[in-house]
Design a protein around this motif. Sequence first.
Motif, PDB file in Angstrom:
ATOM      1  N   VAL A  73       0.849  -1.206   0.000  1.00  0.00           N
ATOM      2  CA  VAL A  73       0.000   0.000   0.000  1.00  0.00           C
ATOM      3  C   VAL A  73       0.883   1.254   0.000  1.00  0.00           C
ATOM      4  O   VAL A  73       2.053   1.202   0.378  1.00  0.00           O
ATOM      5  N   GLY A  74       0.289   2.368  -0.463  1.00  0.00           N
ATOM      6  CA  GLY A  74       1.014   3.649  -0.472  1.00  0.00           C
ATOM      7  C   GLY A  74       2.301   3.562  -1.260  1.00  0.00           C
ATOM      8  O   GLY A  74       3.326   4.099  -0.855  1.00  0.00           O
ATOM      9  N   GLU A  75       2.232   2.906  -2.434  1.00  0.00           N
ATOM     10  CA  GLU A  75       3.454   2.571  -3.168  1.00  0.00           C
ATOM     11  C   GLU A  75       4.088   3.730  -3.944  1.00  0.00           C
ATOM     12  O   GLU A  75       5.146   3.568  -4.527  1.00  0.00           O
ATOM     13  N   ALA A 128      -4.962   3.177   2.773  1.00  0.00           N
ATOM     14  CA  ALA A 128      -4.451   2.140   3.683  1.00  0.00           C
ATOM     15  C   ALA A 128      -5.284   2.022   4.955  1.00  0.00           C
ATOM     16  O   ALA A 128      -5.273   0.981   5.609  1.00  0.00           O
ATOM     17  N   THR A 129      -6.008   3.071   5.299  1.00  0.00           N
ATOM     18  CA  THR A 129      -6.798   3.021   6.538  1.00  0.00           C
ATOM     19  C   THR A 129      -8.161   2.359   6.309  1.00  0.00           C
ATOM     20  O   THR A 129      -8.925   2.191   7.244  1.00  0.00           O
ATOM     21  N   LYS A 130      -8.442   2.022   5.031  1.00  0.00           N
ATOM     22  CA  LYS A 130      -9.759   1.420   4.730  1.00  0.00           C
ATOM     23  C   LYS A 130      -9.600   0.116   3.966  1.00  0.00           C
ATOM     24  O   LYS A 130     -10.440  -0.233   3.129  1.00  0.00           O
ATOM     25  N   THR A 152      10.013   7.650  -2.985  1.00  0.00           N
ATOM     26  CA  THR A 152       9.374   8.932  -3.336  1.00  0.00           C
ATOM     27  C   THR A 152       8.816   9.591  -2.088  1.00  0.00           C
ATOM     28  O   THR A 152       8.423   8.910  -1.144  1.00  0.00           O
ATOM     29  N   ASN A 153       8.733  10.901  -2.133  1.00  0.00           N
ATOM     30  CA  ASN A 153       8.132  11.641  -1.024  1.00  0.00           C
ATOM     31  C   ASN A 153       6.653  11.841  -1.286  1.00  0.00           C
ATOM     32  O   ASN A 153       6.194  11.794  -2.425  1.00  0.00           O
ATOM     33  N   THR A 154       5.917  12.117  -0.197  1.00  0.00           N
ATOM     34  CA  THR A 154       4.489  12.395  -0.362  1.00  0.00           C
ATOM     35  C   THR A 154       4.324  13.749  -1.044  1.00  0.00           C
ATOM     36  O   THR A 154       3.605  13.888  -2.020  1.00  0.00           O
TER      37      THR A 154
END
Length: 208
Positions: free
Chosen positions: A29-31, A86-88, A185-187
């Motif tokens: 997740v959050g890739e 990711a929270t769901k 990578t950064n957000t």
Amino acid sequence: MFDTIFSTVRAFEQLRSEPWNKLGNTLLVGEGNLSFARSLINMPSAGLTRVMATVFEPASKLSEEAIENAQWIKRCGGDILYDIDATKLDSDFPQQKFDTIIFQFPNVGSRKSKYGHTSNHVMARKFLRAAKICLEMHGKVLLTLVDNPHYRGIFKPDEAATFSGYKTPHSYPFDASKFRGYAHTNTNNDDSAAQNYNRFVTWVFEPE
Ligand SMILES: C[S@@+](CC[C@H](N)C(=O)[O-])C[C@H]1O[C@@H](n2cnc3c(N)ncnc32)[C@H](O)[C@@H]1O
């Protein structure tokens, strides 16, 4: 006799130092740019049996690099989904269970606080709770963070585990150079999670 003890301890430490094997059916997740998922697929020792790589952003917001990595992953038989929070995870994957769920350097890219906690603190806990519902019986969650007191203070891995129904997590040094092609990578451009640091840690959470 001491030789045997030392070699047993060494073998045990070696095992402990490598959470990146026998990953099985894996959800990432959050890739971001999907380069970590790609590097894992390229690593036979990871023991992947299936890969579902997900990105928080919609497909229309992907960088050229992410699009290229997504195409490569699909050619290798992996699946990609966009817009995955990711929270769901429990509502996004109501029917699926995974052996391993991975989140590399979670960062919401905001310094706002809620209920006295930073958004990253809250997000990590919600992620762990949702991920637990999507794990196979002996599954695990791997969460990689910058290894310093600031990040430990934000995420509080031990407390997050208790809060979310996991055993006390083990931690292992994370060496990004072992993951060929992984380009963190950064957000947000101005909110670096890793580039200014050189010590990283992977926390392994197993449900109670
Ligand atoms: C510091 S970046 C790391 C990106 C990638 N994992 C890597 O290691 O290169 C943090 C990532 O977390 C994602 N993110 C932020 N909030 C999220 C959420 N609620 N669910 C999933 N991903 C999220 C961002 O979109 C961003 O890609």
